[in-house]
Design a protein around this motif. Structure first.
Motif, PDB file in Angstrom:
ATOM      1  N   GLN A   1     -19.213   0.505  -9.182  1.00 58.48           N
ATOM      2  CA  GLN A   1     -18.917  -0.933  -9.144  1.00 58.48           C
ATOM      3  C   GLN A   1     -18.299  -1.420 -10.445  1.00 58.48           C
ATOM      4  N   LEU A   2     -18.642  -0.779 -11.551  1.00 58.76           N
ATOM      5  CA  LEU A   2     -18.126  -1.204 -12.850  1.00 58.76           C
ATOM      6  C   LEU A   2     -16.729  -0.670 -13.139  1.00 58.76           C
ATOM      7  N   GLY A   3     -16.306   0.375 -12.430  1.00 56.56           N
ATOM      8  CA  GLY A   3     -15.015   1.006 -12.685  1.00 56.56           C
ATOM      9  C   GLY A   3     -13.858   0.034 -12.740  1.00 56.56           C
ATOM     10  N   ALA A   4     -13.815  -0.896 -11.803  1.00 56.40           N
ATOM     11  CA  ALA A   4     -12.709  -1.857 -11.732  1.00 56.40           C
ATOM     12  C   ALA A   4     -12.752  -2.864 -12.883  1.00 56.40           C
ATOM     13  N   GLN A   5     -13.904  -2.990 -13.552  1.00 55.66           N
ATOM     14  CA  GLN A   5     -14.053  -3.950 -14.647  1.00 55.66           C
ATOM     15  C   GLN A   5     -13.657  -3.362 -15.999  1.00 55.66           C
ATOM     16  N   LEU A   6     -13.556  -2.044 -16.057  1.00 51.52           N
ATOM     17  CA  LEU A   6     -13.247  -1.370 -17.313  1.00 51.52           C
ATOM     18  C   LEU A   6     -11.772  -1.548 -17.676  1.00 51.52           C
ATOM     19  N   PRO A   7     -11.436  -1.380 -18.961  1.00 53.52           N
ATOM     20  CA  PRO A   7     -10.016  -1.417 -19.337  1.00 53.52           C
ATOM     21  C   PRO A   7      -9.232  -0.405 -18.500  1.00 53.52           C
ATOM     22  N   PRO A   8      -7.997  -0.716 -18.126  1.00 50.82           N
ATOM     23  CA  PRO A   8      -7.213   0.158 -17.234  1.00 50.82           C
ATOM     24  C   PRO A   8      -7.168   1.629 -17.663  1.00 50.82           C
ATOM     25  N   ARG A   9      -7.113   1.884 -18.970  1.00 53.43           N
ATOM     26  CA  ARG A   9      -7.038   3.276 -19.434  1.00 53.43           C
ATOM     27  C   ARG A   9      -8.306   4.074 -19.116  1.00 53.43           C
TER      28      ARG A   9
ATOM     29  N   ILE B   1     -29.217  -0.781 -18.045  1.00 54.87           N
ATOM     30  CA  ILE B   1     -30.637  -1.066 -18.228  1.00 54.87           C
ATOM     31  C   ILE B   1     -31.225  -1.532 -16.905  1.00 54.87           C
ATOM     32  N   ARG B   2     -32.450  -1.056 -16.621  1.00 49.09           N
ATOM     33  CA  ARG B   2     -33.240  -1.620 -15.520  1.00 49.09           C
ATOM     34  C   ARG B   2     -34.560  -2.047 -16.129  1.00 49.09           C
ATOM     35  N   ASP B   3     -34.922  -3.312 -15.916  1.00 49.26           N
ATOM     36  CA  ASP B   3     -36.185  -3.791 -16.476  1.00 49.26           C
ATOM     37  C   ASP B   3     -37.330  -3.559 -15.492  1.00 49.26           C
ATOM     38  N   THR B   4     -38.545  -3.915 -15.900  1.00 51.17           N
ATOM     39  CA  THR B   4     -39.721  -3.660 -15.069  1.00 51.17           C
ATOM     40  C   THR B   4     -39.792  -4.571 -13.853  1.00 51.17           C
ATOM     41  N   GLU B   5     -38.879  -5.545 -13.755  1.00 51.37           N
ATOM     42  CA  GLU B   5     -38.777  -6.389 -12.552  1.00 51.37           C
ATOM     43  C   GLU B   5     -37.625  -5.923 -11.658  1.00 51.37           C
ATOM     44  N   ALA B   6     -37.115  -4.704 -11.929  1.00 52.66           N
ATOM     45  CA  ALA B   6     -36.058  -4.052 -11.136  1.00 52.66           C
ATOM     46  C   ALA B   6     -34.703  -4.752 -11.235  1.00 52.66           C
ATOM     47  N   GLN B   7     -34.487  -5.525 -12.290  1.00 52.49           N
ATOM     48  CA  GLN B   7     -33.186  -6.137 -12.526  1.00 52.49           C
ATOM     49  C   GLN B   7     -32.306  -5.143 -13.287  1.00 52.49           C
ATOM     50  N   ALA B   8     -31.051  -5.026 -12.879  1.00 57.32           N
ATOM     51  CA  ALA B   8     -30.115  -4.099 -13.527  1.00 57.32           C
ATOM     52  C   ALA B   8     -29.030  -4.894 -14.242  1.00 57.32           C
ATOM     53  N   PHE B   9     -28.723  -4.488 -15.471  1.00 55.46           N
ATOM     54  CA  PHE B   9     -27.731  -5.182 -16.284  1.00 55.46           C
ATOM     55  C   PHE B   9     -27.349  -4.279 -17.449  1.00 55.46           C
ATOM     56  N   GLY B  10     -26.426  -4.744 -18.284  1.00 51.93           N
ATOM     57  CA  GLY B  10     -26.050  -3.922 -19.418  1.00 51.93           C
ATOM     58  C   GLY B  10     -24.832  -4.431 -20.142  1.00 51.93           C
ATOM     59  N   ALA B  11     -24.194  -3.491 -20.866  1.00 53.32           N
ATOM     60  CA  ALA B  11     -23.067  -3.840 -21.714  1.00 53.32           C
ATOM     61  C   ALA B  11     -22.055  -2.705 -21.744  1.00 53.32           C
ATOM     62  N   PHE B  12     -20.799  -3.087 -21.882  1.00 57.77           N
ATOM     63  CA  PHE B  12     -19.730  -2.128 -22.149  1.00 57.77           C
ATOM     64  C   PHE B  12     -19.243  -2.390 -23.565  1.00 57.77           C
ATOM     65  N   SER B  13     -19.166  -1.323 -24.361  1.00 56.40           N
ATOM     66  CA  SER B  13     -18.633  -1.417 -25.716  1.00 56.40           C
ATOM     67  C   SER B  13     -17.394  -0.547 -25.802  1.00 56.40           C
ATOM     68  N   ALA B  14     -16.321  -1.093 -26.350  1.00 56.71           N
ATOM     69  CA  ALA B  14     -15.099  -0.329 -26.512  1.00 56.71           C
ATOM     70  C   ALA B  14     -15.252   0.746 -27.588  1.00 56.71           C
ATOM     71  N   SER B  15     -16.333   0.664 -28.377  1.00 57.28           N
ATOM     72  CA  SER B  15     -16.641   1.641 -29.419  1.00 57.28           C
ATOM     73  C   SER B  15     -17.997   2.272 -29.122  1.00 57.28           C
TER      74      SER B  15
END
Length: 155
Positions: free
Chosen positions: A3-11, A48-62
């Motif tokens: 699902q995140l693939g389309a959100q990443l920089p094109p390269r 990240i998945r928290d103890t309430e089963a929520q999924a989230f996170g971050a993309f860093s270019a570095s």
């Protein structure tokens, strides 16, 4: 990841990714996460998945690493799957992308608030709306307990 693939920089959109660090495999340690990080010039995806089963996170270019100041680029973003994928991109208001030391990893900031932060043991974290990404709180609560955390990098 698909699902995140389309959100990443094109390269990076078609690039295969591999698991660099997992709390299930490598234990709960921010220092170990830093040591497991990809090449310095390679991007990183933090899930990240928290103890309430929520999924989230971050993309860093570095690569996620220990640093004395903030680093990264405007390609960085925060995201949440709550309930469907929401992506929070750089606002241009500041350049507080990523900063990490032995005690804390922070992504996004401004006015004393962090879009995402994780403690040294990767047990606790938090998320608040921040100027860098104009994000919503990524979890149901501003502070959360981490159940699983993974760091991915391009193969």
């Amino acid at each position: 990841l698909p699902q995140l693939g389309a959100q990443l920089p094109p390269r990076l959109a078609q690039q295969p990714w591999h698991l660099l660090y997992s709390t299930g495999r490598d234990g709960f340690s921010l220092r170990t996460l830093y040591r497991s990080g990809a090449r310095p010039d390679a991007p990183a995806l933090l899930l990240i998945r928290d103890t309430e089963a929520q999924a989230f996170g971050a993309f860093s270019a570095s690569a996620i690493r220990s640093s004395s100041g903030f680093y990264g680029t405007g390609e960085s973003f925060l995201f949440s799957f709550c309930p469907e994928l929401k992506v929070f991109r750089w606002t241009g208001r500041n350049d507080f992308f990523v900063k990490g030391d032995v005690n804390l990893l922070m992504v996004g900031g401004g006015s004393g608030r962090f879009g995402l932060w994780l403690d040294e043991n990767l047990h606790h974290g938090g998320s608040q709306p921040c100027e860098t990404f104009d994000n919503e709180t990524l979890s149901h609560q501003e502070e959360f307990c981490i159940q699983d955390l993974e760091l991915w990098g391009p193969a």
